[in-house]
Design a protein around this motif. Structure first.
Motif, PDB file in Angstrom:
ATOM      1  N   ILE A 104       0.687  -9.605  -3.608  1.00  0.00           N
ATOM      2  CA  ILE A 104       0.128  -9.334  -2.276  1.00  0.00           C
ATOM      3  C   ILE A 104      -1.274  -9.923  -2.180  1.00  0.00           C
ATOM      4  O   ILE A 104      -2.115  -9.706  -3.052  1.00  0.00           O
ATOM      5  N   GLU A 105      -1.535 -10.677  -1.126  1.00  0.00           N
ATOM      6  CA  GLU A 105      -2.838 -11.333  -0.962  1.00  0.00           C
ATOM      7  C   GLU A 105      -3.885 -10.412  -0.351  1.00  0.00           C
ATOM      8  O   GLU A 105      -5.079 -10.591  -0.581  1.00  0.00           O
ATOM      9  N   ASP A 106      -3.460  -9.463   0.461  1.00  0.00           N
ATOM     10  CA  ASP A 106      -4.397  -8.551   1.125  1.00  0.00           C
ATOM     11  C   ASP A 106      -4.946  -7.552   0.093  1.00  0.00           C
ATOM     12  O   ASP A 106      -4.191  -6.699  -0.402  1.00  0.00           O
ATOM     13  N   PRO A 107      -6.227  -7.618  -0.270  1.00  0.00           N
ATOM     14  CA  PRO A 107      -6.769  -6.721  -1.301  1.00  0.00           C
ATOM     15  C   PRO A 107      -6.724  -5.251  -0.902  1.00  0.00           C
ATOM     16  O   PRO A 107      -6.543  -4.377  -1.761  1.00  0.00           O
ATOM     17  N   LEU A 109      -4.436  -3.715   1.033  1.00  0.00           N
ATOM     18  CA  LEU A 109      -3.054  -3.264   0.858  1.00  0.00           C
ATOM     19  C   LEU A 109      -2.726  -3.158  -0.629  1.00  0.00           C
ATOM     20  O   LEU A 109      -2.066  -2.205  -1.061  1.00  0.00           O
ATOM     21  N   GLN A 110      -3.194  -4.112  -1.399  1.00  0.00           N
ATOM     22  CA  GLN A 110      -2.940  -4.106  -2.840  1.00  0.00           C
ATOM     23  C   GLN A 110      -3.530  -2.866  -3.504  1.00  0.00           C
ATOM     24  O   GLN A 110      -2.871  -2.195  -4.307  1.00  0.00           O
ATOM     25  N   ARG A 111      -4.786  -2.541  -3.152  1.00  0.00           N
ATOM     26  CA  ARG A 111      -5.433  -1.356  -3.730  1.00  0.00           C
ATOM     27  C   ARG A 111      -4.707  -0.078  -3.326  1.00  0.00           C
ATOM     28  O   ARG A 111      -4.500   0.827  -4.147  1.00  0.00           O
ATOM     29  N   GLY A 112      -4.346   0.006  -2.045  1.00  0.00           N
ATOM     30  CA  GLY A 112      -3.668   1.205  -1.569  1.00  0.00           C
ATOM     31  C   GLY A 112      -2.327   1.431  -2.250  1.00  0.00           C
ATOM     32  O   GLY A 112      -1.998   2.549  -2.664  1.00  0.00           O
ATOM     33  N   LEU A 113      -1.546   0.358  -2.383  1.00  0.00           N
ATOM     34  CA  LEU A 113      -0.241   0.482  -3.025  1.00  0.00           C
ATOM     35  C   LEU A 113      -0.385   0.820  -4.511  1.00  0.00           C
ATOM     36  O   LEU A 113       0.395   1.605  -5.057  1.00  0.00           O
ATOM     37  N   GLN A 114      -1.395   0.241  -5.147  1.00  0.00           N
ATOM     38  CA  GLN A 114      -1.608   0.522  -6.563  1.00  0.00           C
ATOM     39  C   GLN A 114      -1.953   2.001  -6.765  1.00  0.00           C
ATOM     40  O   GLN A 114      -1.483   2.632  -7.719  1.00  0.00           O
ATOM     41  N   MET A 115      -2.752   2.545  -5.859  1.00  0.00           N
ATOM     42  CA  MET A 115      -3.084   3.971  -5.946  1.00  0.00           C
ATOM     43  C   MET A 115      -1.832   4.825  -5.759  1.00  0.00           C
ATOM     44  O   MET A 115      -1.654   5.841  -6.440  1.00  0.00           O
TER      45      MET A 115
END
Length: 259
Positions: A104-107, A109-115
Motif C-alpha cells: 500500500i502506497e498511502d502511509p 492507510l498502511q499505518r492504520g491497517l498495521q495497527m
C-alpha cells in the motif's frame, strides 16, 4: 499535480494584460523593479515577522502546497482498495493482510491497517488516526494562514510604495514634464500590492484549505474503512457504508462507472 491554481493565476494575469492593451496602455508600464521588490519582499518580510523560525523553514513546502499541490485521488480508488482488503480479511482473517499492507502506497492507510493487524483496540485505533487527521489539519491551517496574512499585508505595503513614490514626485515639482511619469510610477506599487494579494496569496491560502479539507475527508473515509475491516464487516456492506460518506456527485459518478 493539481494545476488549477496555476491555470487560474495564468488566466487572471492574461485578463489584466489584455485589459491594459485594449485600454491602449503597454503591459511593460507596470514592470518596474523598485515597486515589485518593495511589494514582494516587503510582504514576505511582514509575513515572516508574524511567524516562527520553525514556520519559515516550511515555506518552500507551503509554496508547493499553495501553487502545485498533489492531486487528491478519487475516493473510488480508496473505496475499492478497502473493499478488496475487506474481502481478504473476511476470508482469511486480519493476519492475512500482513503481505498486502506492505504494498500500500498511502502511509496513513498502511499505518492504520498495521495497527488493526497488530490487534490494537478499535477505540484506541480510531483515536490515534483521528488525532493524526486533526494534527494534519492544524498544520495545513498554519500554512493557509501564512498566505492569507500575505494577502492582507500586500495592499498596505503597496500603499507604502505609492507614498514613497509621491514623496519623490513632490521633490520634483520644479520639473513639470516629469510629473506625469513619476505619478504613474508611484501608483504601480499599489497595483502590485492589490494584484499580488488577490491573484497570488489569497488564492494560495484558499487552495491549501480546500486541499486540506479534501485530504482530511479521505482520511476519515479510510478510518471508517479500517474500522469495518477490523470488525469483520462484509465487503458489500463496507462498500455501501463508505460510498454513503462520499459527496453525492462523486457517488453518482461511481455508480455510473460500476454500471
Amino acid at each position: 499535480m493539481d494545476p488549477a491554481t496555476l491555470i487560474g493565476v495564468g488566466v487572471a494575469m492574461v485578463a489584466i494584460l489584455v485589459s491594459m492593451i485594449l485600454e491602449g496602455s503597454s503591459p511593460m508600464a507596470i514592470i518596474l523593479l523598485p515597486p515589485i521588490i518593495l511589494v514582494f519582499v516587503g510582504t514576505f518580510g511582514a509575513a515572516v515577522a508574524g511567524s516562527t523560525m520553525a514556520d519559515v523553514k516550511k515555506i518552500g513546502g507551503w509554496m508547493k502546497q499553495g501553487f502545485m499541490p498533489a492531486a487528491v485521488p478519487p475516493a473510488s480508488e480508496k473505496i475499492q482498495t478497502l473493499v478488496t482488503l475487506a474481502e481478504k480479511a473476511r476470508k482469511e482473517g486480519l493476519l492475512a493482510l500482513e503481505g498486502p499492507i506492505k504494498e500500500i502506497e498511502d502511509p496513513f492507510l498502511q499505518r492504520g491497517l498495521q495497527m488493526a493487524v497488530d490487534g490494537t483496540d478499535p477505540e484506541d485505533l480510531r483515536a490515534v488516526l483521528e488525532a493524526e487527521i486533526s494534527a494534519k489539519k492544524a498544520e495545513d491551517k498554519v500554512a493557509a494562514k501564512f498566505f492569507t496574512g500575505m494577502g492582507g499585508y500586500a495592499p498596505t505595503i503597496g500603499i507604502i510604495g505609492t507614498v514613497i513614490g509621491l514623496i519623490h514626485v513632490l521633490e520634483n515639482l520644479n520639473q513639470p514634464d516629469k510629473l506625469g511619469h513619476l505619478i504613474a510610477a508611484a501608483f504601480v506599487a499599489t497595483l502590485w500590492g492589490v494584484l499580488s494579494a488577490n491573484i497570488f496569496w489569497l488564492p494560495a491560502g484558499a487552495k491549501i484549505t480546500r486541499t486540506s479539507d479534501l485530504q482530511a475527508a479521505q482520511m476519515k473515509l479510510l478510518v471508517e474503512g479500517i474500522a469495518e475491516i477490523q470488525a469483520g464487516t462484509s465487503p458489500r456492506t463496507v462498500r455501501q457504508k463508505l460510498t454513503s460518506l462520499v459527496p453525492p456527485s462523486e457517488a453518482a459518478a461511481m455508480g455510473k462507472a460500476a454500471a
